[in-house]
Design a protein around this motif. Structure first.
Motif: not given
Lengths: 257, 257, 257, 257
Positions: A50-52, A64, A67-68, A186, A190, A194, B82
């Motif tokens: 789970g990280t952009i 993620g 989505t980013a 960030r 979503p 995602d 965020t």
């Protein structure tokens, strides 16, 4: 941020609540934390990517990331309106930590004229890159529709977007405007891709626990659920999909000729 | 940018195509241009207020303003995700040229803890403003949910968002992240409010031509179509709606107590 | 739904918690409820206009109206893509209960060729309306770009969108597709206009309580905070802004000639 | 729509302009057309999968599918706001022609309680399906948060969403509201996933022409560019990804127990 005291506190909480297994959704930092916890606590540990930034080995896409990319593309679409209206050059800095996954997906999906990222930039050839860029912009500006969009990966160009802007001006007499998308990338709702990925991985994690997996990260690779050791997930480099780089290069070539 | 040669070229084009009347959608720059054209060309001239900055006298809202406010708010909503998750301080710089119309509307609609704009900042009290801000952030950070969002009007704080960030760090030991929304605010699909306003003003412009108006800007004021001389439209200052300032102040007070 | 038992239950709750004043955000139904409560409970009662239908007297716009209009417009923009690609006729049914506020705002902001609403439809002339519509569509279809969009207010045409579609086919040999937007219009993130309005009215409500107001609805009329008795708010008809109807009519005329 | 005359006209146009190769982005209809054209014209023919329905064999996803899924999900998110606020049952009909690709992706990404599609519905067991659905809704309604969302594939349930709504009422005394998303799903700006896919396939098509391919459709399968005969692309059934069906089933089980 992670220190011995924090790790022990986390383990105490796990002991106190009699936890058997821990599923953590996160990136490099979280997974290092997970490994630290394992030194004091023997429960099962499953990581979900789970990280952009999409910079975890063992999965095609992290939760993620899509989505980013989508958020950045939509934002840049709005910038392109101004760029086109006034034939302007824009430098847009996108996130990605130390990889170009976001830069290339975003660059392709908004038809950027240039993408500057770790995969196609070499600090040794800094001056060559700059010269080529100036040449390309000038060629573009001779045409009628002369907007020119540069996607710049964060942490790449010394001094970032402002430094690149200054160079374009001093070396090429080229005016440009900059946009640093920052934390907009960030947050937000979503994209469906995602949501579906997260649902599938969540289900996979529960099943993984039930089948006694430990110390692994789950991810989808070429449509298959795949297990990778947490250690490999954070230490092996996952390159940007070659086909994206080729697609950008050919797009550029066609466009500028 | 506007010079005698450009003005004459424009007039020649008007003569050549035998134009009787000119409807221009634009802001301060465009309307100055219109007035320059009138020195050489005697056709009718009608201005429609079209700028994201809302800094034209004679209309409650300019075409484009509502869309820019909405775009900025949506972007900041993502940042707030965020900010809330990590209890962080964010400084978001919004457009507006030399007025705070965007800053106040955006600040109110995303519930910003602070709004810094021309209407509530005085360079003489620069240090006082900074001190108060640091105090407010500290009070907020003592609470559980400690995210803190500062909306900063462009062209206000000497050095902009980065300078304010540096000050928060040096004077208050407060870490913050910055976001400069930039040209994202100038593009994209319009919100319905803008589409309707543009349709109504477009119709009004045609009728205005037919009734021999000249040298005026059309706008809606308190729901009525209103005519203002182009000269006044660009020279009289339109203050930010007092009720917005009061609403922000009271919001802040409640929130921080 | 509202009955004596429910009203008494609500009052008991107010007594039990020792409530002095009640601020209710709602529409016609909620305000009738408020008046019923006043028969048993003597606290202060303030209404804020909150309905997508904008059918409350004493305010230019209700909270939620701008968002519903924007959501409908965005959805119809997507339909227009298909309509334009295949030169098709679309009937889109929008909400609004018994008034055309949504229909006219949406119709104008997406440039609908026809708007059918209570303000320009008379059941006595049902057949004439149909004949005129068929004629207009035919005229439009002789042109190159022949998509034709009809905005239909709910509860207006007997049988709704499907009945209108059937009539177009049987009487005019005109094929069409229908879309009933439904509850999509009632949810989602607010546009900034609504957030700002809600903030201002919220502040106004608190101040209204403090100055001992009772039995009123607060709203903005021509940019001024205005107080209306709850009874009038729900009983007096608020017509659709005349300028919207004129703008649509002229748009149509120009477009179809 | 496709007839011999139309096919010959198309071929004449190809001859007249001396076209060597034809790249067509489309679905089943377009590819049948391509095959018809090949009877009279011998140029190269390459198909790219472009339909929201994702019902072409030889590609994981068609261009447009991800966007349609995302649009439907966003629309349903707004409906869920109302459903949750009033504990209501909603039946949302989504597109997909004769397959459940959209239904399952949308159902998963918005957490629908039920998905009715060709993959899990058998007309023989129509009454059983209905009985099970009524039971599930009743179980859900005993809980506090009783909103219940049914995703229904178009062309599945005899009479569509309205017929299902009527049955829920007559057989189960369950009130529900319906929403037919319709052509909203076919328009709008693409999600980035689609833009990137289209760029990659566009490049692939050019290269495919240069390497003398003919009569094939290009698609990405498990991240690899893959070639499928046009005939197979339209005639072989591509089932909905098994993992989506499993994920939905488990989600449902957990949720309703």
């Amino acid at each position: 941020m992670m220190n011995e005291i924090g790790v022990k506190q986390a383990c105490n909480t796990l002991f106190k609540h009699d936890i058997d297994a821990l599923i953590v959704i996160g990136g490099v930092g979280s997974f290092h934390g997970l490994q630290a916890i394992k030194r004091y606590w023997q429960g099962q540990v499953i990581g979900l990517p789970g990280t952009i930034d999409n910079d975890l080995f063992g999965c095609d896409k992290t939760i993620g990331f899509a989505t980013a990319v989508h958020t950045a593309t939509r934002a840049i679409d709005k910038i392109r309106d101004t760029a086109n209206a006034f034939d302007r050059v824009f430098i847009v800095e996108v996130m990605g930590r130390h990889s170009g996954h976001i830069a290339f997906q975003v660059g392709l999906s908004c038809g950027a004229e240039s993408i500057f990222s770790f995969e196609n930039y070499d600090s040794v050839h800094h001056e060559i890159h700059l010269r080529e860029l100036i040449e390309q912009i000038r060629r573009q500006q001779k045409k009628r529709d002369a907007s020119y969009l540069i996607i710049l990966a964060e942490n790449l160009w010394p001094g970032g977007a402002s430094a690149l802007k200054a160079k374009l001006e001093s070396k090429g007499q080229i005016e440009s405007a900059i946009c640093i998308l920052g934390h907009i990338q960030r947050g937000g709702d979503p994209v469906s891709e995602d949501s579906v990925l997260a649902t599938q991985l969540g289900l996979g994690a529960v099943e993984s626990i039930l089948s006694n997996d430990d110390n692994i990260m789950l991810g989808y690779r070429t449509n298959q659920l795949s297990k990778t050791s947490l250690k490999e997930a954070v230490s092996i480099n996952k390159p940007v999909d070659e086909s994206l780089r080729i697609a950008h290069k050919s797009q550029l070539t066609d466009y500028l000729k």
